[in-house]
Scaffold this active site. Structure first.
Site, PDB file in Angstrom:
ATOM      1  CG  ASP A 142     -62.498 -16.486  19.214  1.00 30.25           C
ATOM      2  OD1 ASP A 142     -62.323 -17.764  18.147  1.00 30.25           O
ATOM      3  OD2 ASP A 142     -62.711 -15.206  18.908  1.00 30.25           O
TER       4      ASP A 142
ATOM      5  CG  ASP B  30     -64.328 -27.179  25.854  1.00 33.78           C
ATOM      6  OD1 ASP B  30     -64.525 -26.365  24.182  1.00 33.78           O
ATOM      7  OD2 ASP B  30     -63.220 -27.492  25.635  1.00 33.78           O
TER       8      ASP B  30
ATOM      9  CG  ASP C  92     -64.880  -9.201  15.662  1.00 33.73           C
ATOM     10  OD1 ASP C  92     -64.641  -8.851  14.649  1.00 33.73           O
ATOM     11  OD2 ASP C  92     -62.950  -8.607  16.654  1.00 33.73           O
TER      12      ASP C  92
ATOM     13  CB  CYS D 179     -63.210  -7.075   9.091  1.00 33.04           C
ATOM     14  SG  CYS D 179     -62.372  -8.440   9.513  1.00 33.04           S
TER      15      CYS D 179
END
Length: 180
Positions: A15, A42, A61, A114
């Site tokens: 992420d 990174d 996601d 979402c």
């Protein structure tokens, strides 16, 4: 996912916001997960290069407007900036491109938001498929392997849940298969 894989194979979590993954190692250990690696943002360029064309399945996601959560978080509507939608769409498209590079022939790319906004969901996938003829949509019944039996949800090729129709948060997902 680790449970579905019976702790076999490899799971990789990445992420761009380290806060989202900060607690993941503790949660993985508590769940007895032994096949997951958490990567710093990174590491992404090297990870993409090392894993190109090797993944059986990539789950994206993606960051989104969060419009699907407005039913239970109505104040979030006031934080939504329509002018920022183009930037969100650009980031999503970039993640689709990166994720596609990782998928091996015959593998799957799963895209999820979402959001209830067509621009982030069906329109985004339509643009991606328009540039990537090597990917096709997997029918939901096949993608979910019979885990979802509600015909309102399990038919078709795209999962699209809304507060009005399903009494849930808004959610979108599609599984794409790379030609093998």
């Amino acid at each position: 996912m680790a449970a579905a894989m019976r702790n076999q194979g490899e799971l990789h979590a990445i992420d761009n916001d380290p806060r989202r993954l900060a607690r993941l190692p503790v949660r993985l250990a508590r769940a007895g997960v032994r096949n997951a690696t958490v990567h710093a943002a990174d590491d992404l360029p090297r990870f993409l290069q090392d894993m190109e064309g090797k993944a059986d399945c990539v789950l994206l996601d993606v960051p989104c407007t969060g419009s699907g959560t407005w039913r239970r978080n109505p104040e979030a509507r006031w934080r939504y900036d329509p002018a920022g939608l183009d930037e969100v769409l650009r980031r999503q498209a970039g993640l689709l491109e990166d994720g596609a590079r990782l998928v091996k022939p015959g593998g799957r790319l799963v895209y999820a938001t979402c959001s209830v906004l067509p621009a982030e969901n069906g329109d985004q996938i339509g643009r991606f498929l328009g540039h990537h003829g090597e990917f096709t949509e997997v029918p939901l019944a096949e993608a979910w392997g019979g885990a979802i039996t509600d015909p309102r949800i399990s038919s078709g090729r795209r999962l699209s849940l809304t507060p009005y129709r399903h009494g849930t948060d808004g959610f979108f997902a599609v599984a794409l298969r790379r030609a093998g």
